[in-house]
Design a protein around this motif. Structure first.
Motif, PDB file in Angstrom:
ATOM      1  N   ILE A  78       0.849  -1.200   0.000  1.00  9.88           N
ATOM      2  CA  ILE A  78       0.000   0.000   0.000  1.00  9.88           C
ATOM      3  C   ILE A  78       0.885   1.251   0.000  1.00  9.88           C
ATOM      4  CG2 ILE A  78      -1.699   1.321   1.346  1.00  9.88           C
ATOM      5  CD1 ILE A  78      -2.963  -1.096   0.017  1.00  9.88           C
ATOM      6  N   ILE A 105      -5.056   4.947  13.839  1.00 11.58           N
ATOM      7  CA  ILE A 105      -6.267   5.729  14.068  1.00 11.58           C
ATOM      8  C   ILE A 105      -6.868   6.154  12.729  1.00 11.58           C
ATOM      9  CG2 ILE A 105      -5.650   6.442  16.403  1.00 11.58           C
ATOM     10  CD1 ILE A 105      -4.613   9.067  15.182  1.00 11.58           C
TER      11      ILE A 105
ATOM     12  N   ARG B  58     -16.355  11.383   5.507  1.00 17.89           N
ATOM     13  CA  ARG B  58     -15.195  12.242   5.744  1.00 17.89           C
ATOM     14  C   ARG B  58     -15.117  12.708   7.205  1.00 17.89           C
ATOM     15  NH1 ARG B  58     -13.065  15.778   1.311  1.00 17.89           N
ATOM     16  NH2 ARG B  58     -11.393  16.925   2.264  1.00 17.89           N
ATOM     17  N   TYR B  59     -16.255  12.763   7.863  1.00 21.30           N
ATOM     18  CA  TYR B  59     -16.299  13.331   9.209  1.00 21.30           C
ATOM     19  C   TYR B  59     -16.835  12.331  10.225  1.00 21.30           C
ATOM     20  CZ  TYR B  59     -16.027  17.547   6.378  1.00 21.30           C
ATOM     21  OH  TYR B  59     -15.636  18.486   5.461  1.00 21.30           O
ATOM     22  N   ASP B  60     -16.348  12.448  11.442  1.00 19.82           N
ATOM     23  CA  ASP B  60     -17.003  11.729  12.516  1.00 19.82           C
ATOM     24  C   ASP B  60     -18.408  12.323  12.677  1.00 19.82           C
ATOM     25  OD1 ASP B  60     -14.736  10.254  12.880  1.00 19.82           O
ATOM     26  OD2 ASP B  60     -14.053  11.316  14.665  1.00 19.82           O
ATOM     27  N   ILE B  92      -6.659  -2.278  -1.733  1.00 22.60           N
ATOM     28  CA  ILE B  92      -6.760  -0.916  -1.183  1.00 22.60           C
ATOM     29  C   ILE B  92      -6.695  -0.978   0.340  1.00 22.60           C
ATOM     30  CG2 ILE B  92      -8.116   0.053  -3.082  1.00 22.60           C
ATOM     31  CD1 ILE B  92     -10.605  -0.269  -1.194  1.00 22.60           C
ATOM     32  N   LEU B  93      -6.292   0.142   0.938  1.00 25.30           N
ATOM     33  CA  LEU B  93      -6.415   0.296   2.380  1.00 25.30           C
ATOM     34  C   LEU B  93      -7.663   1.154   2.576  1.00 25.30           C
ATOM     35  CD1 LEU B  93      -4.949  -0.597   4.916  1.00 25.30           C
ATOM     36  CD2 LEU B  93      -3.659   1.534   4.874  1.00 25.30           C
ATOM     37  N   PRO B  95     -10.843   2.992   4.247  1.00 23.33           N
ATOM     38  CA  PRO B  95     -11.241   3.578   5.535  1.00 23.33           C
ATOM     39  C   PRO B  95     -12.414   2.780   6.111  1.00 23.33           C
ATOM     40  CG  PRO B  95     -12.008   4.940   3.696  1.00 23.33           C
ATOM     41  CD  PRO B  95     -11.116   3.876   3.106  1.00 23.33           C
ATOM     42  N   LEU B 104     -14.640   7.367  12.430  1.00 26.53           N
ATOM     43  CA  LEU B 104     -13.723   6.679  11.533  1.00 26.53           C
ATOM     44  C   LEU B 104     -12.674   5.977  12.375  1.00 26.53           C
ATOM     45  CD1 LEU B 104     -13.351   9.439   8.862  1.00 26.53           C
ATOM     46  CD2 LEU B 104     -13.804   7.057   8.319  1.00 26.53           C
ATOM     47  N   ILE B 105     -12.443   4.710  12.092  1.00 30.08           N
ATOM     48  CA  ILE B 105     -11.466   3.950  12.872  1.00 30.08           C
ATOM     49  C   ILE B 105     -10.340   3.455  11.973  1.00 30.08           C
ATOM     50  CG2 ILE B 105     -13.094   3.372  14.703  1.00 30.08           C
ATOM     51  CD1 ILE B 105     -13.518   0.660  13.312  1.00 30.08           C
ATOM     52  N   ARG B 106      -9.528   2.516  12.482  1.00 25.65           N
ATOM     53  CA  ARG B 106      -8.371   2.073  11.699  1.00 25.65           C
ATOM     54  C   ARG B 106      -8.799   1.482  10.351  1.00 25.65           C
ATOM     55  NH1 ARG B 106      -4.688  -2.224  14.076  1.00 25.65           N
ATOM     56  NH2 ARG B 106      -4.150  -2.357  11.886  1.00 25.65           N
ATOM     57  N   PRO B 107      -8.068   1.789   9.303  1.00 24.58           N
ATOM     58  CA  PRO B 107      -8.450   1.287   7.982  1.00 24.58           C
ATOM     59  C   PRO B 107      -8.179  -0.210   7.856  1.00 24.58           C
ATOM     60  CG  PRO B 107      -6.391   2.521   7.846  1.00 24.58           C
ATOM     61  CD  PRO B 107      -6.865   2.622   9.267  1.00 24.58           C
ATOM     62  N   GLN B 108      -8.650  -0.771   6.770  1.00 26.28           N
ATOM     63  CA  GLN B 108      -8.667  -2.218   6.596  1.00 26.28           C
ATOM     64  C   GLN B 108      -8.175  -2.555   5.182  1.00 26.28           C
ATOM     65  OE1 GLN B 108     -12.712  -3.489   6.545  1.00 26.28           O
ATOM     66  NE2 GLN B 108     -12.278  -5.513   7.370  1.00 26.28           N
ATOM     67  N   LEU B 109      -7.336  -3.572   5.091  1.00 28.51           N
ATOM     68  CA  LEU B 109      -6.835  -3.997   3.781  1.00 28.51           C
ATOM     69  C   LEU B 109      -7.915  -4.785   3.044  1.00 28.51           C
ATOM     70  CD1 LEU B 109      -4.109  -3.943   2.159  1.00 28.51           C
ATOM     71  CD2 LEU B 109      -3.804  -6.295   2.930  1.00 28.51           C
TER      72      LEU B 109
END
Lengths: 311, 311
Positions: A78, A105, B58-60, B92-93, B95, B104-109
């Motif tokens: 990535i 985060i 895009r926003y919390d 992709i990584l 969101p 929004l938390i840690r992204p995921q592969l």
């Protein structure tokens, strides 16, 4: 299916402005941020995007199956993808690793500026990542220097004890040898900050720098600055690289007097074609009140490459 | 600089297998997940990647300057970039938006599977995103049906009161008209689940479906399944689209008897070339124990497109 690929290409902007990418690779506490920060400050932060590959940590600290030096500890494919996107002028949604909590985060939108400086442990690990850079640098201080830098940094600003730092250095040694140091051979420039071995300088004497300038990119012509009269401060030698290939080796001496150092900085600045302007104060800065001419001249050479690649 | 672009292309893998991308667009609670889930279950989860555009918030929730229907409330250029990457077989990584906390938390592969189903509010908003899809669907239930679905879902599984849901529907109406509904014109297929207006069916009668099959893609030949004897369950009409262009309109009636419905499903399945196999049980499923033939046939048509695009 092929027509879909054409539609995608037509709908995307292939004519974006392309930023210049500089990689600063090296082991933990090798001086990467210090070298990078002076360049950002001298070019102006609005012209630069700084990217730390630490943000591509794959695991939260509590669940890390390797040390941070292992490629599998990072989202390196990535990272390479994001470098490709930035290199073609596209924004990325960059992951963010919070060093204070050791957790990933919410990601952050990064728009590429004119210059993108990527510093970290493994920016030169993959062929695709390497292909994205215009200039690549590897910082290669002697291990005892790096160890003392790491102890200072990690005990003062990252909350570790000296014993913890030393234990971590031992734990990481094998992966450092296996994954970090091989990147040295992929750099256009290898920089070593170290005392001059043959001398017995007073404590507090700034470290000298040696810069291997490889022929993998067009290196600047420093002949103006390398007049024989300057040799106490800066000189260049024909040398052999680790693999036996010819290479230029520039030496900047930390023990030169402040006057000699200031003259050398001006001459290099002039030789690099920055005639009209004064040497930016940000160059050579270490922390709040230390300054180093070997660092300043290293940064000038990198700035030159960044500006030349953008032309 | 041009040679760097060539180096990047050479170092990247342009010969990856290319997945098929299906977009399911529509307003909140239009039935997107229900339609998508049946297709995933019928194809087999290992062959499908499901992607919700909700993750590109895009926003919390606490800091949202618009309703979720506004394009600026999402990382839409990054969504388009990620669709491009997936369409060319790259990971992709992604969101991740946590609906339970609104953050929004840690992204995921995400590695692309053979089929990628993208469902959400705005997958067809940008030209680049649209270019990435092989098949695009817009779900267009009458507003009173969507309202009742939204009240049921948001009060039972998202912790809202009915008053809150109704207030949100009012608040969102203008942006729904401005941003969501215009996507209808960009879909290859428009699906409307609704009761037949001229009839006065008993409560509990499954909704009927009408499918506009636009000529923007090669639509399947359903003539076998559209024998005059089947007209009580399924028939096709030449019609005019909203903008006056000719279009085929397929109608599947929810009020047909279970026997007629089962026959229609088999005939459509056969007409679509899935001869040997039985109609997958996953098709037409709504929640734990409801079933709908109009939904099943809609899903068959979409499955057909996905499989045809992959050939």
């Amino acid at each position: 299916m092929a027509d879909k690929m054409i539609r995608i290409r037509r709908a995307s902007h292939e004519d974006r402005r392309r930023p210049v990418l500089l990689a600063i690779a090296g082991d933990s506490a090798a001086g990467k941020s210090t070298v990078a920060q002076g360049i950002v400050d001298a070019l102006g932060p609005q012209r630069c995007t700084m990217l730390s590959t630490d943000d591509y940590h794959r695991y939260d600290r509590a669940h890390k199956p390797f040390t941070a030096l292992h490629p599998d500890c990072h989202y390196l494919p990535i990272l390479a993808q994001h470098l490709q996107l930035l290199a073609t002028g596209q924004p990325i949604l960059k992951p963010v690793y919070d060093h204070s909590t050791g957790r990933l985060i919410r990601p952050q939108l990064v728009e590429p500026a004119e210059v993108i400086i990527v510093e970290g442990l493994l920016p030169l690990h993959s062929k695709l990542a390497r292909a994205c850079f215009d200039v690549t640098v590897y910082l290669d201080p002697p291990e005892q220097i790096r160890r003392s830098w790491k102890i200072t940094r990690d005990t003062t600003s990252r909350g570790y004890t000296e014993e913890q730092v030393l234990a971590e250095l031992v734990e990481r040694e094998a992966e450092s040898a296996q994954f970090i140091r091989p990147q040295r051979s992929h750099a256009d420039i290898v920089v070593r900050f170290a005392p001059i071995e043959a001398r017995d300088d007073a404590p507090g004497t700034p470290l000298s720098a040696s810069l291997l300038l490889r022929t993998t990119i067009q290196q600047p012509d420093l002949s103006e600055a390398l007049a024989p009269g300057m040799a106490r401060t800066i000189h260049m030698r024909l040398a052999r690289d680790g693999d036996g290939r010819p290479v230029d080796s520039v030496h900047v001496h930390g023990y030169a007097s402040p006057e000699e150092s200031a003259t050398a900085e001006k001459m290099v600045w002039h030789a690099l074609g920055r005639d009209g302007s004064a040497v930016p104060e940000a160059l050579g800065r270490i922390g709040a009140d230390e300054r180093s001419t070997p660092l300043a001249i290293t940064q000038m050479v990198l700035m030159h490459h960044v500006l030349a690649a953008g032309r």
